[in-house]
Design a protein around this motif. Structure first.
Motif, PDB file in Angstrom:
ATOM      1  N   SER A   1       0.822  -1.193   0.000  1.00 15.66           N
ATOM      2  CA  SER A   1       0.000   0.000   0.000  1.00 15.66           C
ATOM      3  C   SER A   1       0.864   1.254   0.000  1.00 15.66           C
ATOM      4  O   SER A   1       1.847   1.348   0.726  1.00 15.66           O
ATOM      5  N   GLN A   2       0.495   2.215  -0.813  1.00 15.59           N
ATOM      6  CA  GLN A   2       1.183   3.511  -0.854  1.00 15.59           C
ATOM      7  C   GLN A   2       0.504   4.433   0.155  1.00 15.59           C
ATOM      8  O   GLN A   2      -0.228   5.342  -0.226  1.00 15.59           O
ATOM      9  N   LYS A   3       0.732   4.179   1.443  1.00 18.99           N
ATOM     10  CA  LYS A   3       0.078   4.960   2.485  1.00 18.99           C
ATOM     11  C   LYS A   3       1.018   5.146   3.662  1.00 18.99           C
ATOM     12  O   LYS A   3       1.654   4.191   4.107  1.00 18.99           O
ATOM     13  N   CYS A   4       1.102   6.366   4.158  1.00 20.71           N
ATOM     14  CA  CYS A   4       1.934   6.670   5.316  1.00 20.71           C
ATOM     15  C   CYS A   4       1.296   6.053   6.558  1.00 20.71           C
ATOM     16  O   CYS A   4       0.088   6.196   6.776  1.00 20.71           O
ATOM     17  N   MET A   5       2.098   5.364   7.375  1.00 22.26           N
ATOM     18  CA  MET A   5       1.577   4.679   8.545  1.00 22.26           C
ATOM     19  C   MET A   5       1.174   5.648   9.657  1.00 22.26           C
ATOM     20  O   MET A   5       0.408   5.279  10.538  1.00 22.26           O
ATOM     21  N   ILE A   6       1.668   6.877   9.614  1.00 17.90           N
ATOM     22  CA  ILE A   6       1.381   7.822  10.682  1.00 17.90           C
ATOM     23  C   ILE A   6       0.354   8.868  10.243  1.00 17.90           C
ATOM     24  O   ILE A   6      -0.665   9.059  10.889  1.00 17.90           O
ATOM     25  N   THR A   7       0.620   9.533   9.127  1.00 15.99           N
ATOM     26  CA  THR A   7      -0.266  10.619   8.698  1.00 15.99           C
ATOM     27  C   THR A   7      -1.428  10.144   7.857  1.00 15.99           C
ATOM     28  O   THR A   7      -2.424  10.845   7.716  1.00 15.99           O
ATOM     29  N   GLY A   8      -1.311   8.954   7.252  1.00 11.38           N
ATOM     30  CA  GLY A   8      -2.384   8.448   6.412  1.00 11.38           C
ATOM     31  C   GLY A   8      -2.381   9.010   5.000  1.00 11.38           C
ATOM     32  O   GLY A   8      -3.335   8.820   4.258  1.00 11.38           O
ATOM     33  N   LYS A   9      -1.297   9.710   4.627  1.00  7.42           N
ATOM     34  CA  LYS A   9      -1.214  10.236   3.268  1.00  7.42           C
ATOM     35  C   LYS A   9      -1.275   9.088   2.275  1.00  7.42           C
ATOM     36  O   LYS A   9      -0.626   8.067   2.455  1.00  7.42           O
ATOM     37  N   SER A  10      -2.059   9.276   1.200  1.00  2.00           N
ATOM     38  CA  SER A  10      -2.199   8.247   0.179  1.00  2.00           C
ATOM     39  C   SER A  10      -2.184   8.925  -1.191  1.00  2.00           C
ATOM     40  O   SER A  10      -2.215  10.150  -1.274  1.00  2.00           O
ATOM     41  N   PRO A  11      -2.142   8.153  -2.273  1.00  2.00           N
ATOM     42  CA  PRO A  11      -2.050   8.753  -3.602  1.00  2.00           C
ATOM     43  C   PRO A  11      -3.261   9.610  -3.953  1.00  2.00           C
ATOM     44  O   PRO A  11      -4.388   9.328  -3.539  1.00  2.00           O
ATOM     45  N   LEU A  12      -3.001  10.648  -4.725  1.00  2.00           N
ATOM     46  CA  LEU A  12      -4.054  11.495  -5.282  1.00  2.00           C
ATOM     47  C   LEU A  12      -4.222  11.136  -6.751  1.00  2.00           C
ATOM     48  O   LEU A  12      -3.287  10.662  -7.395  1.00  2.00           O
ATOM     49  N   VAL A  13      -5.405  11.350  -7.283  1.00  2.00           N
ATOM     50  CA  VAL A  13      -5.679  11.043  -8.678  1.00  2.00           C
ATOM     51  C   VAL A  13      -6.039  12.328  -9.391  1.00  2.00           C
ATOM     52  O   VAL A  13      -6.793  13.155  -8.871  1.00  2.00           O
ATOM     53  N   GLY A  14      -5.458  12.502 -10.578  1.00  2.00           N
ATOM     54  CA  GLY A  14      -5.738  13.696 -11.363  1.00  2.00           C
ATOM     55  C   GLY A  14      -5.554  13.395 -12.837  1.00  2.00           C
ATOM     56  O   GLY A  14      -5.501  12.235 -13.247  1.00  2.00           O
ATOM     57  N   ASN A  15      -5.455  14.436 -13.617  1.00  2.00           N
ATOM     58  CA  ASN A  15      -5.293  14.293 -15.052  1.00  2.00           C
ATOM     59  C   ASN A  15      -3.993  14.919 -15.513  1.00  2.00           C
ATOM     60  O   ASN A  15      -3.603  15.975 -15.025  1.00  2.00           O
ATOM     61  N   ASN A  16      -3.329  14.253 -16.484  1.00  2.00           N
ATOM     62  CA  ASN A  16      -2.301  14.908 -17.275  1.00  2.00           C
ATOM     63  C   ASN A  16      -3.037  15.609 -18.399  1.00  2.00           C
ATOM     64  O   ASN A  16      -3.798  14.960 -19.121  1.00  2.00           O
ATOM     65  N   VAL A  17      -2.853  16.889 -18.543  1.00  2.00           N
ATOM     66  CA  VAL A  17      -3.546  17.634 -19.588  1.00  2.00           C
ATOM     67  C   VAL A  17      -2.511  18.124 -20.583  1.00  2.00           C
ATOM     68  O   VAL A  17      -1.599  18.880 -20.240  1.00  2.00           O
ATOM     69  N   SER A  18      -2.652  17.699 -21.833  1.00  2.00           N
ATOM     70  CA  SER A  18      -1.708  18.089 -22.874  1.00  2.00           C
ATOM     71  C   SER A  18      -2.063  19.471 -23.417  1.00  2.00           C
ATOM     72  O   SER A  18      -3.093  20.059 -23.067  1.00  2.00           O
ATOM     73  N   HIS A  19      -1.206  19.974 -24.283  1.00  2.00           N
ATOM     74  CA  HIS A  19      -1.449  21.274 -24.906  1.00  2.00           C
ATOM     75  C   HIS A  19      -2.728  21.235 -25.747  1.00  2.00           C
ATOM     76  O   HIS A  19      -3.432  22.243 -25.879  1.00  2.00           O
ATOM     77  N   ALA A  20      -3.045  20.051 -26.307  1.00  2.00           N
ATOM     78  CA  ALA A  20      -4.261  19.880 -27.103  1.00  2.00           C
ATOM     79  C   ALA A  20      -5.473  19.569 -26.223  1.00  2.00           C
ATOM     80  O   ALA A  20      -6.532  19.210 -26.720  1.00  2.00           O
ATOM     81  N   ASN A  21      -5.310  19.693 -24.912  1.00  2.00           N
ATOM     82  CA  ASN A  21      -6.366  19.480 -23.923  1.00  2.00           C
ATOM     83  C   ASN A  21      -6.832  18.023 -23.860  1.00  2.00           C
ATOM     84  O   ASN A  21      -7.968  17.753 -23.486  1.00  2.00           O
ATOM     85  N   ASN A  22      -5.943  17.086 -24.218  1.00  2.00           N
ATOM     86  CA  ASN A  22      -6.232  15.666 -24.021  1.00  2.00           C
ATOM     87  C   ASN A  22      -5.976  15.339 -22.556  1.00  2.00           C
ATOM     88  O   ASN A  22      -4.968  15.749 -21.992  1.00  2.00           O
ATOM     89  N   LYS A  23      -6.876  14.575 -21.955  1.00  2.00           N
ATOM     90  CA  LYS A  23      -6.755  14.260 -20.533  1.00  2.00           C
ATOM     91  C   LYS A  23      -6.507  12.765 -20.351  1.00  2.00           C
ATOM     92  O   LYS A  23      -7.220  11.941 -20.900  1.00  2.00           O
ATOM     93  N   VAL A  24      -5.490  12.442 -19.563  1.00  2.00           N
ATOM     94  CA  VAL A  24      -5.133  11.068 -19.246  1.00  2.00           C
ATOM     95  C   VAL A  24      -4.978  10.973 -17.738  1.00  2.00           C
ATOM     96  O   VAL A  24      -4.293  11.786 -17.121  1.00  2.00           O
ATOM     97  N   LYS A  25      -5.628   9.967 -17.137  1.00  2.72           N
ATOM     98  CA  LYS A  25      -5.556   9.801 -15.682  1.00  2.72           C
ATOM     99  C   LYS A  25      -4.129   9.513 -15.230  1.00  2.72           C
ATOM    100  O   LYS A  25      -3.376   8.816 -15.904  1.00  2.72           O
ATOM    101  N   ARG A  26      -3.768  10.036 -14.072  1.00  4.14           N
ATOM    102  CA  ARG A  26      -2.459   9.780 -13.478  1.00  4.14           C
ATOM    103  C   ARG A  26      -2.582   9.746 -11.967  1.00  4.14           C
ATOM    104  O   ARG A  26      -3.557  10.237 -11.410  1.00  4.14           O
ATOM    105  N   ARG A  27      -1.580   9.139 -11.336  1.00  2.00           N
ATOM    106  CA  ARG A  27      -1.529   9.083  -9.870  1.00  2.00           C
ATOM    107  C   ARG A  27      -0.363   9.924  -9.381  1.00  2.00           C
ATOM    108  O   ARG A  27       0.713   9.878  -9.957  1.00  2.00           O
ATOM    109  N   GLN A  28      -0.588  10.631  -8.304  1.00  2.00           N
ATOM    110  CA  GLN A  28       0.480  11.374  -7.639  1.00  2.00           C
ATOM    111  C   GLN A  28       0.734  10.674  -6.308  1.00  2.00           C
ATOM    112  O   GLN A  28      -0.042  10.817  -5.365  1.00  2.00           O
ATOM    113  N   ASN A  29       1.804   9.885  -6.261  1.00  2.00           N
ATOM    114  CA  ASN A  29       2.121   9.114  -5.060  1.00  2.00           C
ATOM    115  C   ASN A  29       2.857   9.975  -4.042  1.00  2.00           C
ATOM    116  O   ASN A  29       3.664  10.828  -4.405  1.00  2.00           O
ATOM    117  N   PRO A  30       2.587   9.762  -2.748  1.00  2.00           N
ATOM    118  CA  PRO A  30       3.354  10.478  -1.722  1.00  2.00           C
ATOM    119  C   PRO A  30       4.778   9.949  -1.676  1.00  2.00           C
ATOM    120  O   PRO A  30       5.050   8.812  -2.072  1.00  2.00           O
TER     121      PRO A  30
END
Length: 79
Positions: free
Chosen positions: A2-31
């Protein structure tokens, strides 16, 4: 593992990579998590925890006992 901090509980965030042509692709931002051995004076031994680097800086400043108390955790949660 699991990508989770044992003390603070921080976990991955989910967002989009947005290209110059406004194409959106899902991505994860891991702590930024690291495995660390931290000495706990109350137990008299080292404890191995997976902790975020932000939490690691706060532990260095306050100490592990005070940091756990502020987050509402106990030493049993680490072991």
């Amino acid at each position: 593992m699991s990508q989770k901090c044992m003390i603070t509980g921080k976990s991955p965030l989910v967002g989009n990579n947005v290209s110059h042509a406004n194409n959106k692709v899902k991505r994860r931002q891991n702590p930024n998590l690291q495995w660390k051995h931290i000495f706990v004076p109350e137990l008299g031994r080292n404890v191995r925890i997976r902790v975020s680097t932000r939490a690691l800086r706060t532990i260095s400043k306050k100490g592990i006992s005070a940091f756990l108390k502020d987050n509402g955790l106990t030493l049993k949660d680490l072991v």
